[in-house]
Design a protein around this motif. Sequence first.
Motif, short mmCIF file in Angstrom:
data_model
loop_
_atom_site.label_atom_id
_atom_site.label_comp_id
_atom_site.label_asym_id
_atom_site.label_seq_id
_atom_site.Cartn_x
_atom_site.Cartn_y
_atom_site.Cartn_z
N PRO A 188 0.82 -1.22 0.00
CA PRO A 188 0.00 0.00 0.00
C PRO A 188 0.85 1.27 0.00
N ASP A 189 0.42 2.24 -0.77
CA ASP A 189 1.03 3.57 -0.85
C ASP A 189 2.29 3.67 -1.71
N ALA A 190 2.69 2.57 -2.35
CA ALA A 190 3.89 2.65 -3.20
C ALA A 190 3.58 3.38 -4.50
N GLY A 191 2.27 3.42 -4.89
CA GLY A 191 1.90 4.19 -6.08
C GLY A 191 1.18 3.39 -7.15
N LYS A 192 0.57 2.28 -6.77
CA LYS A 192 -0.13 1.43 -7.74
C LYS A 192 -1.28 2.19 -8.42
N THR A 193 -2.07 2.87 -7.63
CA THR A 193 -3.22 3.59 -8.21
C THR A 193 -2.74 4.71 -9.13
N THR A 194 -1.73 5.43 -8.69
CA THR A 194 -1.21 6.53 -9.50
C THR A 194 -0.67 6.00 -10.83
N LEU A 195 0.05 4.89 -10.78
CA LEU A 195 0.60 4.35 -12.02
C LEU A 195 -0.51 3.85 -12.94
N SER A 240 -9.21 12.92 -3.40
CA SER A 240 -8.30 12.57 -2.33
C SER A 240 -8.29 11.06 -2.17
N ARG A 241 -7.10 10.53 -2.23
CA ARG A 241 -7.00 9.07 -2.11
C ARG A 241 -6.89 8.67 -0.65
N LYS A 242 -6.83 9.64 0.19
CA LYS A 242 -6.51 9.31 1.58
C LYS A 242 -7.51 8.34 2.18
N GLY A 284 -5.40 -4.02 -2.20
CA GLY A 284 -4.49 -4.07 -1.05
C GLY A 284 -5.20 -3.49 0.15
N HIS A 285 -4.46 -2.86 1.05
CA HIS A 285 -5.02 -2.20 2.22
C HIS A 285 -5.99 -3.11 2.95
N GLN A 286 -7.10 -2.53 3.37
CA GLN A 286 -8.05 -3.34 4.15
C GLN A 286 -8.78 -4.36 3.28
N VAL A 331 10.55 1.27 -9.98
CA VAL A 331 10.96 1.91 -8.72
C VAL A 331 10.40 3.33 -8.77
N ASN A 332 9.41 3.57 -7.93
CA ASN A 332 8.61 4.80 -8.01
C ASN A 332 9.09 5.87 -7.02
N LYS A 333 8.51 7.02 -7.15
CA LYS A 333 8.72 8.18 -6.25
C LYS A 333 10.16 8.68 -6.31
N TRP A 334 10.77 8.59 -7.49
CA TRP A 334 12.16 9.03 -7.61
C TRP A 334 12.28 10.55 -7.51
N ASP A 335 11.15 11.24 -7.53
CA ASP A 335 11.18 12.70 -7.33
C ASP A 335 11.34 13.06 -5.86
N LEU A 336 11.30 12.04 -4.99
CA LEU A 336 11.51 12.27 -3.56
C LEU A 336 12.87 11.68 -3.19
N SER A 381 8.85 8.27 -11.69
CA SER A 381 7.97 8.91 -10.73
C SER A 381 6.58 8.98 -11.36
N ALA A 382 5.69 8.17 -10.83
CA ALA A 382 4.34 8.12 -11.40
C ALA A 382 3.64 9.46 -11.22
N ALA A 383 3.96 10.15 -10.12
CA ALA A 383 3.27 11.42 -9.85
C ALA A 383 3.59 12.45 -10.93
N THR A 384 4.87 12.53 -11.36
CA THR A 384 5.24 13.55 -12.35
C THR A 384 5.26 12.99 -13.77
P1 G4P Z 1 -1.28 2.74 -3.81
O1 G4P Z 1 -2.37 2.65 -4.82
O2 G4P Z 1 -0.10 1.85 -4.12
O3 G4P Z 1 -1.72 2.56 -2.41
O4 G4P Z 1 -0.65 4.20 -3.87
P2 G4P Z 1 -1.22 5.56 -4.49
O5 G4P Z 1 -1.07 5.56 -5.95
O6 G4P Z 1 -2.56 5.85 -3.91
O7 G4P Z 1 -0.13 6.56 -3.91
C1 G4P Z 1 0.06 6.74 -2.52
C2 G4P Z 1 0.53 8.16 -2.27
O8 G4P Z 1 1.81 8.35 -2.90
C3 G4P Z 1 -0.39 9.24 -2.86
O9 G4P Z 1 -0.30 10.37 -2.01
C4 G4P Z 1 0.26 9.55 -4.19
O10 G4P Z 1 -0.05 10.84 -4.66
C5 G4P Z 1 1.72 9.43 -3.82
N1 G4P Z 1 2.58 9.11 -4.96
C6 G4P Z 1 2.41 8.14 -5.90
N2 G4P Z 1 3.41 8.16 -6.79
C7 G4P Z 1 4.24 9.16 -6.42
C8 G4P Z 1 5.45 9.68 -6.97
O11 G4P Z 1 5.99 9.24 -7.98
N3 G4P Z 1 6.01 10.73 -6.30
C9 G4P Z 1 5.46 11.28 -5.18
N4 G4P Z 1 6.08 12.30 -4.62
N5 G4P Z 1 4.30 10.82 -4.64
C10 G4P Z 1 3.70 9.77 -5.26
P3 G4P Z 1 -1.44 10.77 -1.01
O12 G4P Z 1 -0.92 11.92 -0.26
O13 G4P Z 1 -1.89 9.57 -0.24
O14 G4P Z 1 -2.64 11.15 -1.95
P4 G4P Z 1 -2.81 12.44 -2.87
O15 G4P Z 1 -3.53 13.39 -2.02
O16 G4P Z 1 -1.43 12.88 -3.29
O17 G4P Z 1 -3.61 11.96 -4.02
#
Ligand code: G4P
Length: 536
Positions: free
Chosen positions: A28-35, A54-56, A96-98, A146-151, A264-267
């Motif tokens: 959970p939270d690795a970025g599956k949904t974003t990708l 909001s995915r929270k 995943g998650h619950q 390998v995600n979130k390389w912008d962090l 980085s799936a986010a960017t």
């Molecule tokens: P999941 O389905 O694997 O559980 O993960 P999800 O894509 O929901 O991503 C979990 C959190 O990580 C989200 O933030 C998402 O925006 C963030 N995230 C995903 N990919 C990247 C990335 O490449 N870089 C960065 N910096 N963040 C990333 P959140 O705060 O839970 O939600 P949101 O308010 O940003 O949508």
Amino acid sequence: MSSPETTSPANLAQEVKSRRTFAIISHPDAGKTTLTEKLLLYSGMIRTAGMVGSRKNKKAASDWMSMEQERGISITASAMQFTYKDITVNVLDTPGHQDFSEDTYRTLTAADSVIMVLDGAKGIELQTRKLFEACKLRGIPAMTFVNKWDLPGRDPLELMEEVEEILGIHSSAMNWPIGNGRSFKGIVDRASGKAHLYTRTSAGGATRPDVEIVDLDQIPAEGEFTESDLNALKEEIELLEEAGNPFSEEEFLKGKVTPVFFGSAATNFGVEPIFDALMNLAPCPSPRPADLPDGSEIEIAPEDEKFSAYVFKMQANMNPRHRDCVAFMRINSGKYYKDINVKHDRLGRKIRLARPHSLMVSERSTIDEAFPGDIIGVINSGQFAIGDTISAKGGFKFKPLPFFQPELFARIRPKDMGKRKNLDKGLEQLVAEGAVQLLWDWEDLGNYPYVAAVGRLQFEVLQFRLEDEYKVLTHLDNMPYESSAWLEGDLDTFEKPFNARVCRDQQDRPMVLFTDDWEKKLAIKNNPDHQLLDYA
Ligand code: G4P
């Protein structure tokens, strides 16, 4: 000529070749949904990303529901289908998650490949490891993102090593990150030796970034990415050339090496290369083994014109206005068409597959045709169980689906003792649907059974459905076990750790329950002549 009922061999072969059925696995939270969302963006299904709100609060399946509601994309509760660069893509939902449950594992049996998403700061996390193990068991090829390389993250070489050590698979870098955290500006594509430099757009990750493709010596050392970063990058690339694992498509298809991509799936930096690789490298549907009544084995090729499929998931509708259950099937061969008549191997009779549908939030749409690799959902009024084979030809059944090691255990009993019969009947049906596993104490068979699951949600659904459909309120007494294994070997000589308990599963196989992983490791160490298996 093709009619709705038939398709030419060439057309069927083309449909098979142009299909990719895969799942995205991650902690959970690795970025599956974003990708997943970015795959929709790059396929042109959506014009801007970032619509899931909001995915929270809500994850996985429910994210998909909101994608569907907001964008009108066709999503069954189990798979999402769309076209990416002329390829028909089926993305399987692995909650995943619950929502993590045995369904998540079983869904992987329907995948021809997976993308494993890692958080670049965290590496291999628990759920990723478990899901990967399930893929490894079946030799499913895995690509790694390998995600979130912008962090700020970990050293990329160290991450590659971790994949090898923890997962026991070779890793081969297909690209390499240029900078990391704030200095992340792109990737070096190792096959071409070219650098892909990205520029963020004003819309951030909502749209595709601009990308410039240049030679390695044209990478500018500017801003956060300094001259010494550039030199370090060049050294790493050289090191990879000399000492890195070479990529072999053959080894990848055998599940022996995972190609690794950084991004980085986010960017959206680095997402297109892995999507393209999925289309170019990942396998299309391939032959599936099946058993004949005489015990011999055959393979059913997807190009076989006779339709066949198997049930891998069951989903009960918790909404009282739609009180039905859907059986999800993966097509393994031939073409599905509306109202097709098929043989149900277990029941030994013919059935008509009427009205398969996509399970929509607000409406249901029916499907007219589907091909190998596709997932169809059929209303189940009791005739389907997990693992059932249905086929136009009949006379064979696909290999049974594996059982996965449960980690949650409880004793179940009716609140009203007079409802024992209802409980037994409900458990029989719900276990056939794969809702939970059922265990009995090895010695004390007369007692109430134990229910076992890999996710808490399974217990909640079980109790809800027992009450709702079988009119029995139940008590669940949680048991202090956290792990389990199927035991192979002589039970009399098995040295059982003091707190462990031996049970019998639905197939009369011995299963040992352990209070923790340490106890399980001890049992493995103390019983070298026995096998303790995570899957059966
Ligand atoms: P999941 O389905 O694997 O559980 O993960 P999800 O894509 O929901 O991503 C979990 C959190 O990580 C989200 O933030 C998402 O925006 C963030 N995230 C995903 N990919 C990247 C990335 O490449 N870089 C960065 N910096 N963040 C990333 P959140 O705060 O839970 O939600 P949101 O308010 O940003 O949508």
